[in-house]
Design a protein around this motif. Structure first.
Motif, PDB file in Angstrom:
ATOM      1  N   UNK A   1       7.484  18.073 -39.652  1.00  0.00           N
ATOM      2  CA  UNK A   1       7.559  18.633 -38.456  1.00  0.00           C
ATOM      3  C   UNK A   1       6.422  17.887 -37.317  1.00  0.00           C
ATOM      4  N   UNK A   2       6.285  16.473 -37.412  1.00  0.00           N
ATOM      5  CA  UNK A   2       5.461  16.083 -36.479  1.00  0.00           C
ATOM      6  C   UNK A   2       5.648  16.393 -35.210  1.00  0.00           C
TER       7      UNK A   2
ATOM      8  N   UNK B   1      17.985  12.590 -40.598  1.00  0.00           N
ATOM      9  CA  UNK B   1      18.057  11.217 -41.211  1.00  0.00           C
ATOM     10  C   UNK B   1      17.336  10.006 -40.907  1.00  0.00           C
ATOM     11  N   UNK B   2      16.879  10.041 -39.561  1.00  0.00           N
ATOM     12  CA  UNK B   2      16.209   9.260 -38.879  1.00  0.00           C
ATOM     13  C   UNK B   2      14.543   9.352 -39.472  1.00  0.00           C
ATOM     14  N   UNK B   3      14.239  10.667 -39.495  1.00  0.00           N
ATOM     15  CA  UNK B   3      13.002  11.121 -39.924  1.00  0.00           C
ATOM     16  C   UNK B   3      12.792  10.555 -41.287  1.00  0.00           C
ATOM     17  N   UNK B   4      13.874  10.832 -42.165  1.00  0.00           N
ATOM     18  CA  UNK B   4      13.454  10.099 -43.827  1.00  0.00           C
ATOM     19  C   UNK B   4      13.416   8.816 -43.828  1.00  0.00           C
ATOM     20  N   UNK B   5      14.424   8.349 -43.000  1.00  0.00           N
ATOM     21  CA  UNK B   5      14.380   6.812 -43.017  1.00  0.00           C
ATOM     22  C   UNK B   5      13.118   6.155 -42.586  1.00  0.00           C
ATOM     23  N   UNK B   6      12.333   6.790 -41.342  1.00  0.00           N
ATOM     24  CA  UNK B   6      11.059   6.154 -41.122  1.00  0.00           C
ATOM     25  C   UNK B   6      10.221   6.531 -42.238  1.00  0.00           C
ATOM     26  N   UNK B   7      10.133   7.711 -42.616  1.00  0.00           N
ATOM     27  CA  UNK B   7       8.957   7.898 -43.511  1.00  0.00           C
ATOM     28  C   UNK B   7       9.107   7.090 -44.844  1.00  0.00           C
ATOM     29  N   UNK B   8      10.315   6.557 -45.210  1.00  0.00           N
ATOM     30  CA  UNK B   8      10.651   5.644 -46.461  1.00  0.00           C
ATOM     31  C   UNK B   8       9.760   4.358 -46.277  1.00  0.00           C
TER      32      UNK B   8
ATOM     33  N   UNK C   1      12.759  -3.820 -31.983  1.00  0.00           N
ATOM     34  CA  UNK C   1      13.243  -4.352 -30.790  1.00  0.00           C
ATOM     35  C   UNK C   1      12.340  -3.428 -29.701  1.00  0.00           C
ATOM     36  N   UNK C   2      11.958  -2.288 -30.103  1.00  0.00           N
ATOM     37  CA  UNK C   2      11.133  -1.451 -29.284  1.00  0.00           C
ATOM     38  C   UNK C   2       9.770  -1.916 -28.371  1.00  0.00           C
ATOM     39  N   UNK C   3       9.531  -1.529 -27.318  1.00  0.00           N
ATOM     40  CA  UNK C   3       8.597  -1.877 -26.943  1.00  0.00           C
ATOM     41  C   UNK C   3       7.150  -1.460 -27.818  1.00  0.00           C
ATOM     42  N   UNK C   4       6.136  -2.262 -27.872  1.00  0.00           N
ATOM     43  CA  UNK C   4       5.047  -2.052 -28.747  1.00  0.00           C
ATOM     44  C   UNK C   4       4.543  -0.790 -28.770  1.00  0.00           C
ATOM     45  N   UNK C   5       4.293  -0.085 -27.338  1.00  0.00           N
ATOM     46  CA  UNK C   5       3.438   1.106 -27.360  1.00  0.00           C
ATOM     47  C   UNK C   5       4.649   2.266 -27.935  1.00  0.00           C
ATOM     48  N   UNK C   6       5.764   2.111 -27.634  1.00  0.00           N
ATOM     49  CA  UNK C   6       6.893   3.027 -28.094  1.00  0.00           C
ATOM     50  C   UNK C   6       7.024   3.148 -29.706  1.00  0.00           C
ATOM     51  N   UNK C   7       6.912   1.533 -30.220  1.00  0.00           N
ATOM     52  CA  UNK C   7       6.872   1.628 -31.674  1.00  0.00           C
ATOM     53  C   UNK C   7       5.771   2.134 -32.247  1.00  0.00           C
ATOM     54  N   UNK C   8       4.564   1.922 -31.794  1.00  0.00           N
ATOM     55  CA  UNK C   8       3.268   2.610 -32.072  1.00  0.00           C
ATOM     56  C   UNK C   8       3.332   4.048 -32.258  1.00  0.00           C
ATOM     57  N   UNK C   9       3.845   4.504 -30.813  1.00  0.00           N
ATOM     58  CA  UNK C   9       3.855   6.187 -30.940  1.00  0.00           C
ATOM     59  C   UNK C   9       4.675   6.741 -31.974  1.00  0.00           C
ATOM     60  N   UNK C  10       5.799   6.294 -32.304  1.00  0.00           N
ATOM     61  CA  UNK C  10       6.557   6.596 -33.200  1.00  0.00           C
ATOM     62  C   UNK C  10       6.191   6.501 -34.481  1.00  0.00           C
ATOM     63  N   UNK C  11       5.511   5.332 -34.907  1.00  0.00           N
ATOM     64  CA  UNK C  11       5.186   5.086 -36.009  1.00  0.00           C
ATOM     65  C   UNK C  11       4.111   6.246 -36.519  1.00  0.00           C
ATOM     66  N   UNK C  12       3.163   6.346 -35.485  1.00  0.00           N
ATOM     67  CA  UNK C  12       1.926   7.140 -35.544  1.00  0.00           C
ATOM     68  C   UNK C  12       2.423   8.430 -35.846  1.00  0.00           C
TER      69      UNK C  12
ATOM     70  N   UNK D   1       5.795   9.868 -36.501  1.00  0.00           N
ATOM     71  CA  UNK D   1       6.889  10.008 -37.430  1.00  0.00           C
ATOM     72  C   UNK D   1       6.740   9.516 -39.036  1.00  0.00           C
ATOM     73  N   UNK D   2       6.122   8.273 -38.940  1.00  0.00           N
ATOM     74  CA  UNK D   2       5.880   7.472 -40.259  1.00  0.00           C
ATOM     75  C   UNK D   2       4.626   8.092 -40.911  1.00  0.00           C
ATOM     76  N   UNK D   3       3.545   7.997 -40.012  1.00  0.00           N
ATOM     77  CA  UNK D   3       2.111   8.370 -40.503  1.00  0.00           C
ATOM     78  C   UNK D   3       2.025   9.948 -40.562  1.00  0.00           C
ATOM     79  N   UNK D   4       2.941  10.430 -39.648  1.00  0.00           N
ATOM     80  CA  UNK D   4       2.893  12.047 -39.724  1.00  0.00           C
ATOM     81  C   UNK D   4       1.490  12.471 -39.048  1.00  0.00           C
ATOM     82  N   UNK D   5       1.061  12.004 -38.133  1.00  0.00           N
ATOM     83  CA  UNK D   5      -0.123  12.297 -37.190  1.00  0.00           C
ATOM     84  C   UNK D   5       0.292  13.329 -36.224  1.00  0.00           C
ATOM     85  N   UNK D   6      -0.779  14.171 -35.902  1.00  0.00           N
ATOM     86  CA  UNK D   6      -0.166  15.107 -34.583  1.00  0.00           C
ATOM     87  C   UNK D   6      -0.270  14.177 -33.340  1.00  0.00           C
ATOM     88  N   UNK D   7       0.216  14.798 -32.338  1.00  0.00           N
ATOM     89  CA  UNK D   7       0.220  14.263 -31.168  1.00  0.00           C
ATOM     90  C   UNK D   7      -1.109  14.007 -30.577  1.00  0.00           C
TER      91      UNK D   7
END
Lengths: 265, 200
Positions: free
Chosen positions: A5-6, A19-26, B131-142, B144-150
């Motif tokens: 829940x980020x 689905x997107x969340x899991x794919x990104x986390x992967x 293909x996302x703009x770097x800033x959007x990609x970075x925000x999403x990465x931090x 959704x991928x890193x699981x950090x808070x806002x």
């Protein structure tokens, strides 16, 4: 790790798509091996690190600033007594210096320091406020100049401040140090010494924006330099704005450049 | 019981090498992923990951004990990328020994198939992400991928919570619409296979 829940504190959590969340986390599932250089660094330096508080980092630069200001007050020749207005201006400069220390050394709950926009805000505000302090440094005008301006178009409120300052500041007529050049040099030397100690204490502590940290440190050191000069009772506005302000402006520029090279981990 | 990253970092600061190895095993993939999202170059991301941990090792005395580890490490990684990016912009292109232009950087490796997305959708997701703009990609990465808070993401990027939220939202919507479009095309192909073939 709160991958689930980020967006919990976001405005629109309904946009989550599992689905997107899991794919990104992967994307983080790929193992990484340590390089030989990293292994060597670990082997060479594995000494325990004593915890260092921000307060401890501040001690040396603060002592340096105090020595510079008090020493200058004692050693520099004076052109007159400190008036209550000048004490107030000194207090304003000291407050700017203290704010600068906070801007550089405050770490915050995440350990990342103040947000860069606050640091740049401090730099900009200091430059503006310093000029305000300089404009407030108006001495009683000399009689001939005062008489001269009565027939001119200068507003009465400005008499004896900026216009006198232009004359005295450019001529260096009342400078006990011998002129604006000497004042600027002396202030810059003080600022360089204090700034070097600040940057040394703040080394490797600014992973987010070393430029803004460096600029804040430079401005803070420049303000200390100006404060050291202020104690010798300057007598006109433009001299203070230019000669005493030079270390502040130089500090901002040099601090940003040096900070970028030295403060980042 | 698994130790927290903060506990591991503290043990590492106290000279425990095993703690560093565990810390590395747990966060290096995330750092590598962040750097890959920023650089879109797997080899460069791997190099920068190693540099990030070297910097972390040298700057461990600057770590504020008890503070969350990931924002600090992510900030170092981001800085490492920015420095490398600036250096790359300044550097001149070097020819190979044969006097030819060097090979272009390899394409990023696709993420492992995971979750309910099929390979096709995963490719679409990775391509859209790249293909996302770097800033959007970075925000999403931090986020959704890193699981950090806002707040943490905002602190790392030197931005505001609102800006991060907006960037991540736009990136997320782009991913969703890309996948949605993919799904719509697939559905229409299933519903009208002859028409689609006829068109082709």
């Amino acid at each position: 790790m709160s991958v689930e829940k980020p967006f919990a504190d976001a405005a629109n959590p309904s946009t989550d798509d599992p689905r997107i969340d899991r794919a990104l986390a992967a994307r983080t599932r790929r193992p990484v091996a340590m390089s030989p250089a990293l292994l060597d660094a670990l082997d060479q330096d594995r000494a325990p690190i004593a915890p260092t508080s921000a307060l401890r980092r501040v001690v040396v630069p603060v002592l340096a600033a105090l020595v510079a200001v008090v020493g200058s007050a004692v050693l520099l020749p004076r052109s007159g007594e400190m008036t209550p207005g000048m004490w107030a201006q000194s207090l304003a400069l000291a407050s700017l210096g203290a704010l600068g220390l906070y801007a550089v050394f405050a770490r915050g709950p995440l350990g990342l320091g103040l947000a860069p926009r606050w640091r740049w805000g401090y730099v900009a505000a200091s430059l503006v406020l310093f000029q305000a302090v300089a404009l407030g440094t108006a001495s009683a005008p000399n009689e001939p100049q005062n008489t001269r301006k009565q027939n001119g178009s200068v507003p009465r409120a400005m008499e004896g401040t900026v216009t006198d300052g232009v004359h005295q500041g450019t001529m260096g007529a009342t400078e006990p140090l011998g002129g604006p050049g000497q004042c600027a040099s002396y202030g810059t030397i003080i600022a360089a010494l204090v700034g070097a100690m600040m940057l040394r204490s703040a080394r490797r502590t600014s992973p987010v924006s070393p430029e803004s940290t460096g600029a804040s440190a430079g401005v803070c050191a420049g303000v200390v330099g100006a404060l050291a000069l202020h104690a010798h009772a300057p007598t006109d506005a433009v001299h203070v704005a230019l000669a005493h302000g030079a270390p502040v402006l130089l500090g901002a520029v040099v601090g940003a450049v040096v900070g970028r090279r030295t403060l980042a981990p | 019981m698994e130790r927290s990253l903060e506990t591991l970092m503290e043990a590492y600061c106290n000279g425990d090498r095993k703690a560093f190895e565990e810390l590395f095993a747990r966060i290096a993939p995330r750092v590598s992923s962040l750097l890959l999202a920023m650089s879109r170059d797997r080899a460069l991301a791997d190099d920068l990951t190693q540099i990030t941990f070297l910097k972390l090792h040298r700057a461990r005395d600057a770590y504020q004990r008890g503070a969350p580890v990931m924002p600090w490490v992510s900030a170092i990684a981001r800085r490492t990328f920015l420095d490398a990016h600036r250096a790359k912009r300044r550097s001149r292109l070097t020819l190979t020994n044969e006097g030819e232009l060097p090979e272009p950087p390899p394409e990023p490796v696709e993420g492992d198939a995971f979750g309910s997305l099929n390979d096709d959708e995963l490719k679409t997701l990775n391509a859209t992400m790249d293909a996302l703009p770097p800033q959007q990609r970075e925000a999403l990465e931090l986020l959704k991928v890193q699981g950090l808070s806002l707040k943490e993401a905002a602190a790392i990027t030197g931005s505001t919570v609102g800006a991060i939220k907006l960037r991540a939202h736009r990136a997320y919507e782009a991913l969703r619409s890309a996948l949605g479009a993919k799904a719509t095309v697939a559905e229409s192909k299933e519903a009208h296979p002859k028409t689609s073939e006829g068109d082709a």
